[in-house]
Design a protein around this motif. Sequence first.
Motif, mmCIF file in Angstrom:
data_model
loop_
_atom_site.group_PDB
_atom_site.id
_atom_site.type_symbol
_atom_site.label_atom_id
_atom_site.label_comp_id
_atom_site.label_asym_id
_atom_site.label_seq_id
_atom_site.Cartn_x
_atom_site.Cartn_y
_atom_site.Cartn_z
ATOM 1 N N ASN A 136 -32.467 96.557 -17.223
ATOM 2 C CA ASN A 136 -31.868 97.876 -17.045
ATOM 3 C C ASN A 136 -32.573 98.649 -15.938
ATOM 4 N N ASP A 179 -20.279 107.256 -22.884
ATOM 5 C CA ASP A 179 -20.478 105.883 -22.429
ATOM 6 C C ASP A 179 -19.309 105.531 -21.517
ATOM 7 N N ARG A 198 -26.155 101.515 -27.942
ATOM 8 C CA ARG A 198 -25.764 100.287 -27.250
ATOM 9 C C ARG A 198 -26.457 100.286 -25.899
ATOM 10 N N ASN A 199 -26.569 99.104 -25.305
ATOM 11 C CA ASN A 199 -27.147 99.022 -23.967
ATOM 12 C C ASN A 199 -26.127 99.566 -22.972
ATOM 13 N N PHE A 202 -25.436 96.739 -20.028
ATOM 14 C CA PHE A 202 -24.934 95.402 -20.310
ATOM 15 C C PHE A 202 -24.077 95.308 -21.579
ATOM 16 N N ASN A 203 -23.990 96.403 -22.341
ATOM 17 C CA ASN A 203 -23.178 96.366 -23.558
ATOM 18 C C ASN A 203 -22.610 97.752 -23.831
ATOM 19 N N ALA A 204 -22.017 98.339 -22.811
ATOM 20 C CA ALA A 204 -21.518 99.717 -22.938
ATOM 21 C C ALA A 204 -20.375 99.793 -23.944
ATOM 22 N N GLY A 205 -20.317 100.919 -24.642
ATOM 23 C CA GLY A 205 -19.194 101.187 -25.514
ATOM 24 C C GLY A 205 -18.101 101.923 -24.751
ATOM 25 N N TYR A 237 -19.636 108.271 -28.430
ATOM 26 C CA TYR A 237 -18.894 107.010 -28.451
ATOM 27 C C TYR A 237 -17.620 107.205 -29.271
ATOM 28 N N GLU A 240 -15.550 102.962 -33.629
ATOM 29 C CA GLU A 240 -14.836 101.693 -33.683
ATOM 30 C C GLU A 240 -14.192 101.515 -35.053
#
Length: 242
Positions: A136, A179, A198-199, A202-205, A237, A240
């Motif tokens: 990051n 995000d 979340r990252n 590399f792992n965005a929401g 976010y 989900e």
Amino acid sequence: MKTLVTGASGATGLRFVEQLVIAGQEVKIIVRSTAEIPEAWHHDEHIELITGSISEMSREHMAEVLKNCGAIVSCLGHRPTFKGIYGKPRRLVHDAVKLICESIQSNAPAAPVKFVLMNTSGNANRDLNEPNPILNRIVIGLLRVLLPPHPDNEQAADYLRLTIGQDDPYIQWVAVRPDGLINEEAVTNYEVFPSPVRNPIFNAGKTSRINVANYMARLITEPDLWNTWKGQMPVVYNKEDG
């Protein structure tokens, strides 16, 4: 009291103004004469249009604009064009935040003014020990060199965090970090956290613009929510399913 909105003609700014008007709030917006805004705004008694460029406004002019404003929300951002990203002003957001804050302080309002800055989850809150893996840090370092809007966003939040701080008698602030932004037509369930869960690289929401707008409008209109998050950089976010 009114809320001043900068960046109102942007994708999130449009949604935010709509959310404020739905909540029955009085709004001032600063927009260029060439900005594309809904025709209805020109006739809405809740919206006061101020034509101009914030990057060209003097502190005296801004102080006058702010005299009857109890809140400011900045949705400013660089346009997604080559000129918007690499042209001037390079520090559009930072300089606008600085101008607004100095103008508020020169007015010395009787009660603190609320300042909400729309920022990004890619900007770490350095007041907290947020995880920052080496990959990051490498990517963020490249963004600082290759994409001027990123350091501009960092510097804008740092101005609030470091220069204004937690004890300014005239300004209270929240820097909202969505995000990955997406478009949706209606407000849906969303979650708010003090730091990314979340990252962001590399792992965005996902965060819909209308949900960001709704959250920022609630910050302005709900005192308990404001007191919960003032002086912080919450991350938003979409919730989900499941």
